[in-house]
Design an enzyme around this catalytic site. Structure first.
Site, PDB file in Angstrom:
ATOM      1  N   LYS A 111       0.863  -1.472   0.106  1.00 20.24           N
ATOM      2  CA  LYS A 111      -0.192   0.043  -0.139  1.00 20.24           C
ATOM      3  C   LYS A 111       0.854   1.180   0.047  1.00 20.24           C
ATOM      4  O   LYS A 111       0.572   2.258  -0.777  1.00 20.24           O
ATOM      5  CB  LYS A 111      -0.906   0.202   1.201  1.00 20.24           C
ATOM      6  CG  LYS A 111      -2.065  -0.883   1.175  1.00 20.24           C
ATOM      7  CD  LYS A 111      -2.611  -1.081   2.570  1.00 20.24           C
ATOM      8  CE  LYS A 111      -3.546  -2.427   2.794  1.00 20.24           C
ATOM      9  NZ  LYS A 111      -4.338  -2.212   3.969  1.00 20.24           N
ATOM     10  N   ALA A 161      -0.455   0.958   6.151  1.00 21.85           N
ATOM     11  CA  ALA A 161      -0.974   0.046   7.382  1.00 21.85           C
ATOM     12  C   ALA A 161      -1.997  -1.258   6.943  1.00 21.85           C
ATOM     13  O   ALA A 161      -2.419  -0.850   5.936  1.00 21.85           O
ATOM     14  CB  ALA A 161      -1.606   0.714   8.533  1.00 21.85           C
ATOM     15  N   ASP A 162      -1.791  -2.354   7.513  1.00 19.15           N
ATOM     16  CA  ASP A 162      -2.774  -3.503   7.241  1.00 19.15           C
ATOM     17  C   ASP A 162      -2.654  -4.231   8.806  1.00 19.15           C
ATOM     18  O   ASP A 162      -1.964  -4.352   9.411  1.00 19.15           O
ATOM     19  CB  ASP A 162      -2.082  -4.285   6.366  1.00 19.15           C
ATOM     20  CG  ASP A 162      -3.100  -5.245   5.976  1.00 19.15           C
ATOM     21  OD1 ASP A 162      -4.035  -4.889   5.290  1.00 19.15           O
ATOM     22  OD2 ASP A 162      -3.200  -6.389   6.296  1.00 19.15           O
ATOM     23  N   THR A 163      -4.042  -4.459   9.178  1.00 16.00           N
ATOM     24  CA  THR A 163      -4.242  -5.307  10.327  1.00 16.00           C
ATOM     25  C   THR A 163      -5.076  -6.458   9.844  1.00 16.00           C
ATOM     26  O   THR A 163      -6.026  -6.783   9.339  1.00 16.00           O
ATOM     27  CB  THR A 163      -5.155  -4.363  11.085  1.00 16.00           C
ATOM     28  OG1 THR A 163      -4.500  -3.438  11.235  1.00 16.00           O
ATOM     29  CG2 THR A 163      -5.542  -5.194  12.662  1.00 16.00           C
ATOM     30  N   GLY A 180       0.797  -4.283  10.570  1.00 16.81           N
ATOM     31  CA  GLY A 180       1.898  -4.073   9.960  1.00 16.81           C
ATOM     32  C   GLY A 180       1.916  -2.671   9.554  1.00 16.81           C
ATOM     33  O   GLY A 180       0.925  -2.064   9.112  1.00 16.81           O
TER      34      GLY A 180
END
Length: 190
Positions: A51, A68-70, A105
């Site tokens: 991203k 960001a990624d969750t 992340g």
């Protein structure tokens, strides 16, 4: 001064950055979210980098891009966003009465002259959920809140009543580990 850009349309991440007084712009990533990694910590780092790099590649100014990624992991199974209400019910049923992990992340892409500096990191938080009846799960699903959330819940919303405890960063569960983010960004802001 570098511009700060959030590579996400997530209202929760936007609210968190506003909460700490950060001035930033939003430029969502359009990258297809696919990954090769198999470990949850590496998956979220890979997706956050995808991203952030997608957005950074569209910029030509001085910037810091935050990607960001969750994900939620229960019994070694990754729980993404539910497809429908039935999927949300099944996810919540698998979480109730147990402890699961939330991984976020984050990737920073920073312009530095003609070069880009890329910094990736992650945070992990353990979340314990109280036992829930089928009726409680159905009632929560009926609120609509679970439908765009990894693991089908929002710790900061109606689901707060079912959180027995957490070990780690609360904001990580919301979607952005603020303390870790600001620690990593500090060197680029000064």
């Amino acid at each position: 001064m570098r511009k700060i850009i959030l590579a996400s349309a997530s209202p929760r991440r936007k609210e968190l950055l506003e909460q700490i007084g950060l001035e930033f712009s939003i430029m969502p990533s359009y990258a297809k979210e696919t990954y090769k990694e198999t470990r949850p910590d590496k998956i979220v780092e890979e997706l956050s980098a995808l991203k952030a790099i997608d957005v950074a590649d569209r910029l030509d100014d001085s910037y810091i891009v935050i990607g960001a990624d969750t994900i939620v992991v229960a019994d070694e199974k990754i729980l993404g966003k539910p497809k429908d209400e039935k999927d949300a019910f099944l996810m919540l049923e698998s979480l109730q009465g147990k402890t699961h992990q939330v991984y976020s992340g984050v990737t920073l892409v920073v312009s530095h002259g003609d070069k880009k500096i890329i910094k990736r990191f992650h945070e992990k938080t353990e979340v314990a959920v109280a036992e829930m009846t089928k009726e409680q799960i159905k009632a929560y699903v009926a609120t609509g809140e679970p439908m765009d959330k990894a693991g089908a819940y929002a710790i900061q919303g109606f689901f707060a009543q079912y959180i027995k405890g957490i070990v780690g960063d609360y904001y990580n569960v919301v979607g952005l580990p603020l303390a870790h983010l600001m620690k990593e960004m500090h060197v680029f802001l000064s």
